[in-house]
Design an enzyme around this catalytic site. Structure first.
Site, PDB file in Angstrom:
ATOM      1  N   GLU A 101      -4.398  -1.313  -2.039  1.00 15.64           N
ATOM      2  CA  GLU A 101      -3.522  -0.259  -2.577  1.00 15.64           C
ATOM      3  C   GLU A 101      -3.090  -0.684  -3.984  1.00 15.64           C
ATOM      4  O   GLU A 101      -2.848  -1.873  -4.234  1.00 15.64           O
ATOM      5  CB  GLU A 101      -2.298  -0.167  -1.652  1.00 15.64           C
TER       6      GLU A 101
ATOM      7  N   CYS B 185      -1.679   1.535   3.225  1.00 14.80           N
ATOM      8  CA  CYS B 185      -0.623   0.619   3.639  1.00 14.80           C
ATOM      9  C   CYS B 185       0.240   1.130   4.784  1.00 14.80           C
ATOM     10  O   CYS B 185      -0.187   1.115   5.921  1.00 14.80           O
ATOM     11  CB  CYS B 185       0.223   0.225   2.430  1.00 14.80           C
TER      12      CYS B 185
ATOM     13  N   LYS C 142      -1.216   8.990  -0.252  1.00 15.15           N
ATOM     14  CA  LYS C 142      -0.401   8.356   0.797  1.00 15.15           C
ATOM     15  C   LYS C 142       0.678   9.296   1.333  1.00 15.15           C
ATOM     16  O   LYS C 142       1.459   9.875   0.557  1.00 15.15           O
ATOM     17  CB  LYS C 142       0.236   7.096   0.224  1.00 15.15           C
TER      18      LYS C 142
HETATM   19  N1  CDT Z   1       3.118  -0.680   0.388  1.00 15.68           N
HETATM   20  C1  CDT Z   1       3.629  -0.442   1.615  1.00 15.68           C
HETATM   21  O1  CDT Z   1       3.484   0.644   2.150  1.00 15.68           O
HETATM   22  N2  CDT Z   1       4.326  -1.449   2.171  1.00 15.68           N
HETATM   23  C2  CDT Z   1       4.993  -1.294   3.426  1.00 15.68           C
HETATM   24  C3  CDT Z   1       6.189  -2.154   3.496  1.00 15.68           C
HETATM   25  C4  CDT Z   1       7.063  -1.750   4.604  1.00 15.68           C
HETATM   26  S1  CDT Z   1       8.097  -3.005   5.107  1.00 15.68           S
HETATM   27  C5  CDT Z   1       7.477  -3.411   6.660  1.00 15.68           C
HETATM   28  C6  CDT Z   1       4.105  -1.618   4.626  1.00 15.68           C
HETATM   29  O2  CDT Z   1       4.145  -0.868   5.605  1.00 15.68           O
HETATM   30  O3  CDT Z   1       3.419  -2.638   4.636  1.00 15.68           O
END
Ligand code: CDT
Length: 357
Positions: free
Chosen positions: A53, A211, A143
């Site tokens: 990402e 993500c 996203k």
């Molecule tokens: N970039 C991204 O979506 N990061 C989120 C952080 C959330 S904190 C658990 C993820 O779900 O990894």
């Protein structure tokens, strides 16, 4: 040499990136590293490389950036006339040219500044799929599940997660597509006798996530219902945030556990392979987990990164292995009961049953 009958073999790779240290890191630096990973991939006969990402920059939602003109530096312009402008922009072209030259398809995440036909500008956290054989991008995903907050956390020393500030929720849904020219002998529409007998024989069915999406069963199932065989996902996941309980090492292990748990569950319950590529290590805003990996349709991790640096994680997979789950435990046509799933699409928050007397 052609594959034995029934096999649909494909060599894929997650291209993990080590840290892209700061907001000031020149774009040329990660771009050169990504090109090198493509060259390494070509030597291993990889046909599809998945990058993280927001792969071209540091994870900028981890920073407080005051001026819009400074925010804009982290986004690539796009519009209805040129929806995949990054493919020929100076910030992206060298990578896509290399992919075309090497015959490697690419999934990659980037910040997209979209100007619509009325001049309205929207900022998305986006991934695209570039087909080497077509020499163009053939699919885009924006996203849907944006984590974190809109307003910065003002407590000193905290790790920020400001995706709700930087991005709008994606407006493209979960649209699976077929990736051309990746597996030998794929059935084409002109040769198919019926939709039923064609299942599992065509060009690979691909879905893209970014993500936080990987933590949501709804996202995986949306692709599962389109027969997905390969889910691609790039991530930037915080390894340690001082405002939350637990030591640095404990938080990191817990984050890795939840990352794998989500990916293994999503792959198993939708009978698909998945490829996960992270940005890892210490950037100026905080540290990110590694754990780039490839998961099979039984939910097993079949390859995983060993470092927190640039690293290629490769596996040769047989998409025919998706059939077992799709035809037995997760034969959706036989076993799903959508008449009982109404709350899944009508309700957002939790509604607990009434309290007892
Ligand atoms: N970039 C991204 O979506 N990061 C989120 C952080 C959330 S904190 C658990 C993820 O779900 O990894």
């Amino acid at each position: 040499m052609s594959a034995p009958s029934g096999q649909r073999l494909l060599t894929v790779a997650a291209a993990q990136l080590g840290p892209i240290t700061s907001l000031d890191t020149p774009r040329s630096e990660p771009l050169a590293r990504m090109i090198k990973l493509c060259e390494d991939a070509a030597e291993k006969n990889v046909r599809l490389v998945v990058f993280p990402e927001l792969a071209f920059t540091t994870f900028f939602p981890g920073y407080i950036i005051e001026k819009q003109e400074d925010v804009d530096k982290f986004f690539e312009p796009a519009s209805p006339e040129d929806p995949y402008a990054i493919v020929h922009s100076p910030n992206g072209k060298p990578l896509f040219d290399k992919a075309a030259e090497l015959g490697i398809d690419i999934y990659v995440g980037f910040g997209e500044r979209w100007t619509d036909e009325h001049g309205k500008v929207t900022y998305y956290n986006t991934a695209l799929y570039y087909s080497a054989s077509q020499r163009r991008a053939i699919a885009k995903y924006r996203k849907v599940h944006l984590p974190g907050r809109h307003e910065p956390d003002t407590r000193p020393g905290v790790t920020q997660q400001l995706e709700k500030r930087f991005f709008s929720v994606g407006d493209l849904g979960f649209q699976a597509f077929r990736a051309p020219d990746l597996v030998q002998g794929a059935l084409k529409s002109k040769d198919a006798t019926s939709a039923d007998t064609a299942q599992g024989k065509g060009d690979p069915i691909v879905g893209m996530l970014l993500c936080n999406d990987r933590r949501w069963a709804e996202a995986w199932r949306s692709y599962g219902l389109q027969g997905v065989e390969l889910v691609l996902e790039g991530y930037n996941t915080t390894a340690f945030a001082p405002q939350y309980p637990g030591s640095n090492e404990w938080q990191k292990q817990e984050a890795l556990f939840h990352h794998h748990l989500s990916n293994q569950s999503g792959s198993y319950t939708n009978a698909c392979f998945s490829v996960h590529a992270g940005k890892a290590g210490k950037e100026d805003h905080g540290s990110l987990i590694a754990g780039s990996s490839i998961v099979d349709p039984n939910g097993h991790i079949i390859a995983e990164s060993k470092t927190e640096d640039d690293e290629l994680v490769c596996a040769t997979i047989d998409l025919a292995e998706c059939r077992k789950g799709k035809e037995r435990v997760f034969a959706f046509d036989k076993h799903r009961r959508p008449e009982h799933y109404e709350t899944l699409v009508s309700q957002v928050g939790v509604q607990e049953p009434p309290l007892l007397d």
